[in-house]
Design an enzyme around this catalytic site. Structure first.
Site, PDB file in Angstrom:
ATOM      1  N   ASP A  59     -52.878 -14.567   3.607  1.00 51.95           N
ATOM      2  CA  ASP A  59     -52.077 -13.661   4.411  1.00 51.95           C
ATOM      3  C   ASP A  59     -51.144 -14.085   4.310  1.00 51.95           C
ATOM      4  O   ASP A  59     -50.124 -14.642   5.268  1.00 51.95           O
ATOM      5  CB  ASP A  59     -52.898 -14.222   6.211  1.00 51.95           C
ATOM      6  CG  ASP A  59     -52.257 -13.501   6.688  1.00 51.95           C
ATOM      7  OD1 ASP A  59     -52.370 -12.298   7.007  1.00 51.95           O
ATOM      8  OD2 ASP A  59     -52.560 -13.904   8.276  1.00 51.95           O
ATOM      9  N   HIS A 105     -54.184 -23.345  12.535  1.00 49.21           N
ATOM     10  CA  HIS A 105     -55.447 -22.697  11.711  1.00 49.21           C
ATOM     11  C   HIS A 105     -54.962 -22.906  10.238  1.00 49.21           C
ATOM     12  O   HIS A 105     -53.828 -23.513  10.136  1.00 49.21           O
ATOM     13  CB  HIS A 105     -56.285 -21.137  11.356  1.00 49.21           C
ATOM     14  CG  HIS A 105     -55.409 -20.182  11.132  1.00 49.21           C
ATOM     15  ND1 HIS A 105     -54.425 -19.717  12.319  1.00 49.21           N
ATOM     16  CD2 HIS A 105     -54.484 -20.087  10.097  1.00 49.21           C
ATOM     17  CE1 HIS A 105     -53.103 -19.372  11.849  1.00 49.21           C
ATOM     18  NE2 HIS A 105     -53.773 -19.173  10.565  1.00 49.21           N
ATOM     19  N   GLN A 135     -58.710 -17.902   6.680  1.00 45.12           N
ATOM     20  CA  GLN A 135     -58.376 -18.387   8.228  1.00 45.12           C
ATOM     21  C   GLN A 135     -58.789 -19.698   9.514  1.00 45.12           C
ATOM     22  O   GLN A 135     -59.485 -18.424  10.126  1.00 45.12           O
ATOM     23  CB  GLN A 135     -56.888 -17.566   8.559  1.00 45.12           C
ATOM     24  CG  GLN A 135     -55.808 -17.395   7.286  1.00 45.12           C
ATOM     25  CD  GLN A 135     -54.998 -16.452   8.119  1.00 45.12           C
ATOM     26  OE1 GLN A 135     -55.397 -14.796   8.984  1.00 45.12           O
ATOM     27  NE2 GLN A 135     -54.156 -16.801   8.272  1.00 45.12           N
ATOM     28  N   ARG A 165     -41.249 -23.243  13.671  1.00 44.84           N
ATOM     29  CA  ARG A 165     -41.436 -22.075  14.075  1.00 44.84           C
ATOM     30  C   ARG A 165     -43.884 -21.897  14.307  1.00 44.84           C
ATOM     31  O   ARG A 165     -44.332 -22.398  13.622  1.00 44.84           O
ATOM     32  CB  ARG A 165     -41.615 -20.747  13.527  1.00 44.84           C
ATOM     33  CG  ARG A 165     -42.387 -19.440  13.568  1.00 44.84           C
ATOM     34  CD  ARG A 165     -42.343 -18.361  12.331  1.00 44.84           C
ATOM     35  NE  ARG A 165     -42.700 -17.041  12.825  1.00 44.84           N
ATOM     36  CZ  ARG A 165     -44.297 -16.972  13.017  1.00 44.84           C
ATOM     37  NH1 ARG A 165     -45.503 -17.936  12.610  1.00 44.84           N
ATOM     38  NH2 ARG A 165     -45.059 -15.782  13.166  1.00 44.84           N
ATOM     39  N   ASP A 189     -46.764 -21.190  14.920  1.00 51.05           N
ATOM     40  CA  ASP A 189     -47.832 -19.840  15.309  1.00 51.05           C
ATOM     41  C   ASP A 189     -48.764 -19.577  15.847  1.00 51.05           C
ATOM     42  O   ASP A 189     -49.102 -20.608  15.748  1.00 51.05           O
ATOM     43  CB  ASP A 189     -47.741 -20.350  13.173  1.00 51.05           C
ATOM     44  CG  ASP A 189     -48.518 -18.744  12.582  1.00 51.05           C
ATOM     45  OD1 ASP A 189     -48.198 -17.345  12.613  1.00 51.05           O
ATOM     46  OD2 ASP A 189     -49.725 -18.697  12.619  1.00 51.05           O
ATOM     47  N   GLU A 221     -43.826 -18.690  19.077  1.00 53.57           N
ATOM     48  CA  GLU A 221     -44.129 -17.355  18.186  1.00 53.57           C
ATOM     49  C   GLU A 221     -45.784 -17.168  18.927  1.00 53.57           C
ATOM     50  O   GLU A 221     -46.808 -17.106  18.977  1.00 53.57           O
ATOM     51  CB  GLU A 221     -45.411 -17.230  17.277  1.00 53.57           C
ATOM     52  CG  GLU A 221     -45.580 -15.603  16.611  1.00 53.57           C
ATOM     53  CD  GLU A 221     -46.857 -15.212  16.068  1.00 53.57           C
ATOM     54  OE1 GLU A 221     -47.170 -14.116  15.874  1.00 53.57           O
ATOM     55  OE2 GLU A 221     -47.229 -16.206  15.233  1.00 53.57           O
ATOM     56  N   HIS A 281     -41.792  -9.679  10.483  1.00 52.11           N
ATOM     57  CA  HIS A 281     -42.637  -9.878   8.548  1.00 52.11           C
ATOM     58  C   HIS A 281     -44.176  -9.408   9.217  1.00 52.11           C
ATOM     59  O   HIS A 281     -45.025  -8.794   8.912  1.00 52.11           O
ATOM     60  CB  HIS A 281     -42.955 -10.888   8.381  1.00 52.11           C
ATOM     61  CG  HIS A 281     -43.776 -11.740   8.803  1.00 52.11           C
ATOM     62  ND1 HIS A 281     -43.447 -12.702   9.973  1.00 52.11           N
ATOM     63  CD2 HIS A 281     -45.585 -12.275   8.641  1.00 52.11           C
ATOM     64  CE1 HIS A 281     -44.066 -13.211  10.867  1.00 52.11           C
ATOM     65  NE2 HIS A 281     -45.055 -13.176  10.312  1.00 52.11           N
ATOM     66  N   ASP A 282     -44.094  -9.257  10.486  1.00 54.07           N
ATOM     67  CA  ASP A 282     -45.403  -8.753  10.597  1.00 54.07           C
ATOM     68  C   ASP A 282     -45.418  -7.300  11.957  1.00 54.07           C
ATOM     69  O   ASP A 282     -44.041  -6.835  11.892  1.00 54.07           O
ATOM     70  CB  ASP A 282     -45.766  -9.418  12.574  1.00 54.07           C
ATOM     71  CG  ASP A 282     -46.849 -10.735  12.073  1.00 54.07           C
ATOM     72  OD1 ASP A 282     -47.420 -10.587  10.525  1.00 54.07           O
ATOM     73  OD2 ASP A 282     -46.815 -11.522  12.667  1.00 54.07           O
ATOM     74  N   ARG A 325     -49.101  -4.532   6.375  1.00 53.10           N
ATOM     75  CA  ARG A 325     -47.744  -5.023   7.187  1.00 53.10           C
ATOM     76  C   ARG A 325     -46.615  -5.121   5.962  1.00 53.10           C
ATOM     77  O   ARG A 325     -45.799  -5.257   5.911  1.00 53.10           O
ATOM     78  CB  ARG A 325     -47.757  -5.992   7.416  1.00 53.10           C
ATOM     79  CG  ARG A 325     -48.092  -6.391   9.179  1.00 53.10           C
ATOM     80  CD  ARG A 325     -48.885  -7.428   9.764  1.00 53.10           C
ATOM     81  NE  ARG A 325     -49.786  -8.684   8.940  1.00 53.10           N
ATOM     82  CZ  ARG A 325     -50.057  -9.832   8.987  1.00 53.10           C
ATOM     83  NH1 ARG A 325     -50.101 -10.217   9.952  1.00 53.10           N
ATOM     84  NH2 ARG A 325     -51.692  -9.809   7.849  1.00 53.10           N
TER      85      ARG A 325
HETATM   86  C1  GLC Z   1     -48.570 -15.006  12.964  1.00 52.08           C
HETATM   87  C2  GLC Z   1     -48.299 -14.809  11.706  1.00 52.08           C
HETATM   88  C3  GLC Z   1     -49.263 -13.547  10.881  1.00 52.08           C
HETATM   89  C4  GLC Z   1     -50.231 -14.035  10.726  1.00 52.08           C
HETATM   90  C5  GLC Z   1     -50.447 -14.673  11.795  1.00 52.08           C
HETATM   91  C6  GLC Z   1     -51.863 -15.351  11.511  1.00 52.08           C
HETATM   92  O1  GLC Z   1     -48.515 -14.027  13.658  1.00 52.08           O
HETATM   93  O2  GLC Z   1     -46.644 -13.614  12.150  1.00 52.08           O
HETATM   94  O3  GLC Z   1     -47.985 -12.723   9.773  1.00 52.08           O
HETATM   95  O4  GLC Z   1     -51.023 -13.102   9.670  1.00 52.08           O
HETATM   96  O5  GLC Z   1     -50.029 -16.179  12.600  1.00 52.08           O
HETATM   97  O6  GLC Z   1     -51.414 -16.781  10.508  1.00 52.08           O
HETATM   98  C1  GLC Z   2     -51.814 -10.536  16.696  1.00 54.06           C
HETATM   99  C2  GLC Z   2     -51.274 -12.090  17.364  1.00 54.06           C
HETATM  100  C3  GLC Z   2     -49.880 -12.134  17.039  1.00 54.06           C
HETATM  101  C4  GLC Z   2     -49.779 -11.969  15.379  1.00 54.06           C
HETATM  102  C5  GLC Z   2     -50.392 -10.794  14.902  1.00 54.06           C
HETATM  103  C6  GLC Z   2     -50.292 -10.914  13.943  1.00 54.06           C
HETATM  104  O1  GLC Z   2     -50.890  -9.408  17.505  1.00 54.06           O
HETATM  105  O2  GLC Z   2     -51.427 -11.782  18.902  1.00 54.06           O
HETATM  106  O3  GLC Z   2     -50.237 -14.014  17.175  1.00 54.06           O
HETATM  107  O4  GLC Z   2     -48.524 -12.221  15.016  1.00 54.06           O
HETATM  108  O5  GLC Z   2     -51.471 -10.233  15.542  1.00 54.06           O
HETATM  109  O6  GLC Z   2     -50.350  -9.238  12.948  1.00 54.06           O
END
Ligand code: GLC
Ligand code: GLC
Length: 635
Positions: free
Chosen positions: A142, A185, A252, A282, A284, A326, A390-391, A507
């Site tokens: 991931d 996680h 995860q 950050r 997460d 986040e 990045h998402d 992504r």
């Molecule tokens: C956050 C990250 C995302 C990741 C997820 C699980 O949302 O921005 O890239 O997949 O957490 O860690």
């Molecule tokens: C979901 C989660 C967000 C994460 C994203 C990753 O939208 O809510 O936290 O960044 O998935 O794709």
């Protein structure tokens, strides 16, 4: 072990004795902050863990870890703590500018990142978020968000010592290092995960592992599917037949924060990272950290208590460190994480998503409403405003807000998804769907800024839309954050489709390697890269010299034109000059008429070009143009 009593003063001596009293009182600076924050931490621990027999023991261990960590904190970081203490609003300055990149993709290694410092300075960065760099599983990890050790850097990019040195070099260059704290996680290869599966005493309850489907089925009645392409629901099956909670990828595993030993362990990892010189963590996936049966298991009250508790630990042992939230959730929930006691910074996913919404619809009203209604924040906090990350982009606006404008949330999201993946006739966007869920009709969108804005499709508004989206992120208030490469209009990279570790996660389309060719073109006005770079850097320079852009204060403005987003950034008082921002999301020129501007004196200045404007003539904006105008209210 005794439980935490209601009166924190009554058992403080017990806690100190457990922690070894001298570790606490031994250092006057620590002792002062300990006394300032212990009551808070104790209260939070009692609320979270008061019923557990091991709560006092774990709290004592947290205090001991904080005290030890403070002793080990390098002198240069203690000096930074003092500096930030004397200037607590440092991150609200109009000079702040963020960049984010993957270390391996953008620069090969930490050493490569260091070589790019001159470029970061050229661009004006003061904040650099390095995407996850910790040890993680081979193949799909991931993008590093599956962490196997928080104390080991992925050997392919460097070492922990190099990270600490890089943090110091960046600081020398005026850039704060930001890294992820992925605390919801770990990867299934983390030592804690292996021990939990093996039933090693003390680790059985680190994760949420169930013998059969009874509890997973019960939980899944109310939780969302986050990565349905990977596995349905929120649980995955272990080889031995048991089930473990995995909100994201199957590798995860969600930590069990109902166990105070997990809090204690993660607090230790956090303090370790703080002492490497990281200035912002950050945080997460904050919404997911607490689970309770019969709820969505997102943004529960305990998630906030946990963040406050982590924050209290930091205030004792690494006081200059900030948290960035986040939370990509409903806007009411996003702001709930933002306060000086919880996360001082937060992504602004609503402004991000609605910027794209406005570009697609050529109608600024929903974005205007969000900026007027949902932008305000408590003192001592700031948004991180971004155009994309990045998402994926998810359409996180509130349905109730949209319905006031006659917009139906479900159908509008469908339209936006169709538009941004290029399924809508005439759409300029070239995005890719992410996690389409046939059961719910839900989907999100992936794509680089340039590809989503029309440059890939050769749409004539492409360059201007990229600049416009950034002009909004740079001017509403907060720290603007650029996904590095977007400033030279990098396009989607479809190469991920041929790599089995990436092919199932779209992504990766918007996480290209360093776009070296486009960087070479950044001074060439004949290229899209050059056009975006020149305009964006002009905005960055103008912003830096504009004190009105510091902080978060924003006043709406009605431009009387559906395609024109408008707001004001006030000066020191109501009579002083202010910045009027006007942004035309439409495909046609738009004029803001003279009477609409009559609350300002006629003499105004375009602060980007430096030219004088006569407001008695109105202001005409070209398609997709944005203007930052210094105006003076009439008395
Ligand atoms: C956050 C990250 C995302 C990741 C997820 C699980 O949302 O921005 O890239 O997949 O957490 O860690
Ligand atoms: C979901 C989660 C967000 C994460 C994203 C990753 O939208 O809510 O936290 O960044 O998935 O794709």
């Amino acid at each position: 072990m005794s439980r935490l009593s209601a009166e924190w003063t009554a058992d403080i001596r017990d806690v100190l004795a457990h922690a070894g009293a001298d570790v606490v009182i031994g250092d006057p600076a620590f002792a002062t902050r300990f006394h300032a924050h212990f009551a808070t931490l104790h209260g939070l621990f009692r609320a979270l863990y008061g019923e557990r027999d091991d709560s006092l023991e774990q709290l004592a261990a947290v205090i001991a870890a904080a005290s030890t960590s403070w002793r080990a904190r390098p002198a240069r970081l203690k000096a930074l703590d003092d500096e930030r203490d004397a200037d607590p609003d440092w991150f609200e300055s109009s000079r702040m500018l963020g960049g984010v990149c993957y270390v391996d993709r953008y620069a090969g290694s930490l050493a490569g990142i260091r070589e790019k410092i001159p470029y970061f300075q050229e661009l004006g960065l003061t904040y650099l978020h390095l995407m996850p760099i910790f040890a993680s599983p081979e193949g799909n990890s991931d993008g590093g968000y599956a962490v196997s050790s928080y104390r080991r850097v992925d050997p392919r990019v460097g070492t922990m010592d190099e990270l600490a040195e890089l943090a110091a070099d960046l600081r020398e260059a005026g850039i704060s290092l930001v890294v992820d704290f992925i605390f919801n996680h770990t990867s299934n290869e983390h030592e804690w995960a292996r021990k939990a599966v093996a039933g090693v005493p003390g680790f059985e309850d680190f994760y949420l592992i169930f013998p059969d489907r009874t509890m997973p089925d019960a939980y899944e009645r109310t939780v969302r599917e986050i990565f349905p392409d990977d596995h349905p629901g929120a649980f995955v099956q272990l080889d031995d037949g048991r089930w473990v909670w995995a909100t994201f990828y199957h590798f995860q595993w969600d930590l069990n924060y109902a166990n105070p030993a997990v809090f204690r362990a993660m607090a230790g990892e956090m303090l370790f990272l703080a002492n490497q010189g990281v200035e912002v963590l950050r945080m997460d996936a904050v919404a997911f950290i607490w689970k309770r049966l019969g709820t969505p298991c997102e943004s529960l009250p305990e998630a906030h208590l946990l963040l406050r508790a982590f924050n209290a630990v930091l205030r004792m042992a690494a006081p200059s460190l900030l948290f960035k939230s986040e939370a990509i959730v409903h806007p009411d929930e996003v702001v709930a994480y933002i306060s000086p006691e919880e996360c001082q910074l937060s992504y602004n996913p609503l402004q991000m998503a609605l910027t794209w919404e406005a570009l697609a619809t050529r109608d600024a009203r929903l974005l205007q409403q969000a900026i007027e209604r949902r932008h305000a924040l408590p003192p001592g906090t700031a948004w991180v405003n971004y155009v994309r990350s990045h998402d994926d982009i998810g359409w996180t606006f509130a349905d109730e807000d949209a319905s006031e404008l006659g917009i139906h949330g479900y159908t509008h999201r469908r339209f936006l998804n169709d538009f941004f993946v290029g399924r809508f006739p005439g759409a300029f966007a070239r995005g890719v769907p992410f996690q389409e869920n046939p059961k719910t009709g839900d989907a999100r969108v992936a794509g680089t800024t340039a590809s989503l804005a029309g440059i890939e499709a050769d749409d004539e508004g492409g360059v201007e839309r990229v600049v416009l989206a950034h002009a909004i992120a740079l001017s509403t208030g907060g720290i603007p954050l650029i996904y590095l490469g977007d400033e030279v209009a990098q396009l989607n990279d479809y190469g991920y489709l041929t790599d089995p570790a990436m092919a199932d996660d779209s992504r990766w389309v918007h996480r290209p390697p360093h776009p070296t060719d486009r960087y070479r073109q950044r001074d060439d006005p004949a290229t899209a890269a050059g056009q975006v770079y020149a305009q964006l850097t002009a905005l960055i320079r103008a912003r830096r010299d504009t004190p009105e852009f510091a902080g978060n204060a924003l006043i709406g403005f009605d431009a009387r034109h559906a395609a024109v987003l408008a707001y004001q950034r006030p000066g020191t008082d109501a009579a002083s000059p202010r910045i009027l921002v006007l942004a035309n999301v439409g495909d046609h020129a738009a004029t803001v008429a003279p009477p609409t501007l009559s609350g300002f004196g006629p003499h105004a200045t375009d602060i980007v070009s430096g030219t004088a404007l006569d407001l008695s003539e109105g202001i005409t904006l070209a398609p997709h143009a944005c203007k930052w105008v210094r105006v003076t209210p009439v008395a």
